[in-house]
Motif scaffolding. Structure first.
Motif, PDB file in Angstrom:
ATOM      1  N   TYR A  96       0.797  -1.221   0.000  1.00  0.00           N
ATOM      2  CA  TYR A  96       0.000   0.000   0.000  1.00  0.00           C
ATOM      3  C   TYR A  96       0.831   1.273   0.000  1.00  0.00           C
ATOM      4  N   ASP A  97       2.058   1.245   0.501  1.00  0.00           N
ATOM      5  CA  ASP A  97       2.945   2.390   0.340  1.00  0.00           C
ATOM      6  C   ASP A  97       3.488   2.447  -1.072  1.00  0.00           C
ATOM      7  N   TYR A  98       3.726   1.270  -1.654  1.00  0.00           N
ATOM      8  CA  TYR A  98       4.297   1.202  -3.000  1.00  0.00           C
ATOM      9  C   TYR A  98       3.374   1.843  -4.025  1.00  0.00           C
ATOM     10  N   SER A  99       2.058   1.818  -3.780  1.00  0.00           N
ATOM     11  CA  SER A  99       1.108   2.354  -4.750  1.00  0.00           C
ATOM     12  C   SER A  99       1.222   3.869  -4.906  1.00  0.00           C
ATOM     13  N   THR A 100       1.973   4.530  -4.000  1.00  0.00           N
ATOM     14  CA  THR A 100       2.134   5.971  -4.088  1.00  0.00           C
ATOM     15  C   THR A 100       3.362   6.354  -4.914  1.00  0.00           C
ATOM     16  N   ASP A 101       4.035   5.376  -5.486  1.00  0.00           N
ATOM     17  CA  ASP A 101       5.215   5.651  -6.306  1.00  0.00           C
ATOM     18  C   ASP A 101       4.867   6.655  -7.401  1.00  0.00           C
ATOM     19  N   SER A 102       5.642   7.733  -7.499  1.00  0.00           N
ATOM     20  CA  SER A 102       5.335   8.793  -8.454  1.00  0.00           C
ATOM     21  C   SER A 102       5.637   8.407  -9.901  1.00  0.00           C
ATOM     22  N   ILE A 103       6.504   7.421 -10.113  1.00  0.00           N
ATOM     23  CA  ILE A 103       6.816   6.981 -11.471  1.00  0.00           C
ATOM     24  C   ILE A 103       5.817   5.904 -11.858  1.00  0.00           C
ATOM     25  N   GLU A 104       4.919   6.207 -12.793  1.00  0.00           N
ATOM     26  CA  GLU A 104       3.842   5.289 -13.115  1.00  0.00           C
ATOM     27  C   GLU A 104       4.165   4.385 -14.299  1.00  0.00           C
ATOM     28  N   GLY A 125       0.159  -8.317 -26.304  1.00  0.00           N
ATOM     29  CA  GLY A 125      -0.929  -8.276 -25.343  1.00  0.00           C
ATOM     30  C   GLY A 125      -0.524  -7.627 -24.029  1.00  0.00           C
ATOM     31  N   THR A 126      -1.298  -7.921 -23.001  1.00  0.00           N
ATOM     32  CA  THR A 126      -1.078  -7.354 -21.665  1.00  0.00           C
ATOM     33  C   THR A 126      -1.119  -8.463 -20.624  1.00  0.00           C
ATOM     34  N   ILE A 127      -0.182  -8.423 -19.691  1.00  0.00           N
ATOM     35  CA  ILE A 127      -0.200  -9.356 -18.560  1.00  0.00           C
ATOM     36  C   ILE A 127      -0.343  -8.551 -17.284  1.00  0.00           C
ATOM     37  N   GLU A 128      -0.935  -9.164 -16.271  1.00  0.00           N
ATOM     38  CA  GLU A 128      -1.089  -8.531 -14.965  1.00  0.00           C
ATOM     39  C   GLU A 128      -0.200  -9.258 -13.964  1.00  0.00           C
ATOM     40  N   LEU A 129       0.560  -8.497 -13.186  1.00  0.00           N
ATOM     41  CA  LEU A 129       1.496  -9.062 -12.219  1.00  0.00           C
ATOM     42  C   LEU A 129       0.986  -8.865 -10.799  1.00  0.00           C
ATOM     43  N   THR A 130       1.436  -9.741  -9.904  1.00  0.00           N
ATOM     44  CA  THR A 130       1.180  -9.522  -8.486  1.00  0.00           C
ATOM     45  C   THR A 130       2.136  -8.435  -8.007  1.00  0.00           C
ATOM     46  N   ARG A 131       1.912  -7.951  -6.802  1.00  0.00           N
ATOM     47  CA  ARG A 131       2.795  -6.911  -6.268  1.00  0.00           C
ATOM     48  C   ARG A 131       4.244  -7.405  -6.177  1.00  0.00           C
ATOM     49  N   ASN A 132       4.429  -8.619  -5.679  1.00  0.00           N
ATOM     50  CA  ASN A 132       5.789  -9.149  -5.581  1.00  0.00           C
ATOM     51  C   ASN A 132       6.465  -9.193  -6.942  1.00  0.00           C
ATOM     52  N   MET A 178       5.763  -7.443  -9.600  1.00  0.00           N
ATOM     53  CA  MET A 178       6.022  -6.095 -10.103  1.00  0.00           C
ATOM     54  C   MET A 178       7.201  -5.448  -9.384  1.00  0.00           C
ATOM     55  N   ILE A 179       7.313  -5.691  -8.083  1.00  0.00           N
ATOM     56  CA  ILE A 179       8.437  -5.106  -7.337  1.00  0.00           C
ATOM     57  C   ILE A 179       9.761  -5.681  -7.836  1.00  0.00           C
ATOM     58  N   ILE A 180       9.793  -6.988  -8.101  1.00  0.00           N
ATOM     59  CA  ILE A 180      11.008  -7.604  -8.659  1.00  0.00           C
ATOM     60  C   ILE A 180      11.334  -6.985 -10.006  1.00  0.00           C
TER      61      ILE A 180
END
Length: 230
Positions: A120-128, A149-156, A158-160
């Protein structure tokens, strides 16, 4: 106040965990009908899910799969089953972490705090948005898009990817990634990172990008640009 959904059929353990977590100002919910876990998850809309593997009706893997197919909410497995394949399976299904019973409550609260802070802190990242290998990475939506196409990642995942792409062509050590993901590497199995990276690669393969995440044996991982891979 964060809402936590504890999917645990041991009433005594549920009450003990709920009491301890409530003392940390978390709002803890349980399941009233174990044949309707997903419906109750949808109604509660928790910020984090804690789930056991052995449950009535269907096991925790089943419900993890269903939850993850509709939501990126962080999922933490809490189980007495100790076979490595159980942890691997949970990670492959999209869980963020795994704790084996019996456990020390300080470890549980540390993991919960780290997961909530990370998500929830990560979602405030200014670089979108970021471009990598002719693909667009959307850090807010947790998606990667290219002509395939498009894939959706989990938070982990995406952070990696974020850590690797932000320092592309540079080796990022396993220890650095573990610390970024879980903050305190003392509580994390090294295999957990491997499973998360492999899961990320598998998704990126759908866009032809998996091969651009390289493993550097004994060192870590590196994201490279298209054209630099043979």
């Amino acid at each position: 106040m964060f809402k936590l959904l504890l999917i645990e059929d041991d009433v005594t353990l549920f009450q003990e965990i709920k009491e301890r977590l409530s003392s940390w100002s978390y709002e803890v919910y349980g399941i009233t009908d174990f044949s309707q876990v997903f419906q109750e998850f949808t109604a509660i809309k928790p910020d984090l899910v804690i789930i056991d593997i052995q449950l009535p009706k269907f096991d925790g893997f089943h419900w993890c799969r269903m939850i993850r197919s509709h939501s990126n909410v962080p999922i933490l497995f809490l189980s007495s089953r100790d076979h490595p394949s159980d942890m691997v399976m949970s990670m492959q299904l999209g869980a963020d972490d795994f704790i084996q019973k019996p456990f020390h409550f300080d470890v549980l609260i540390a993991k919960i705090q780290a997961m909530l802070r990370r998500v929830y802190d990560y979602s405030t990242d200014s670089i979108e948005l970021k471009t990598w290998c002719n693909a667009t990475i959307d850090f807010q939506k947790n998606t990667v898009t290219n002509e395939l196409g498009t894939i959706e990642l989990t938070r982990n995942e995406m952070i990696i990817l974020r850590e690797l792409v932000n320092q592309k062509n540079k080796i990022i050590s396993r220890e650095a990634l573990i610390k970024t993901l879980w903050e305190d590497e003392r509580f994390v199995s090294d295999n957990t990172l491997t499973v998360n990276v492999n899961r990320l690669r598998k998704k990126l393969d759908e866009l032809g990008l998996g091969r651009f995440i390289e493993t550097k044996v004994g060192q870590g991982y590196m994201a490279v640009e298209e054209g630099s891979v043979l």
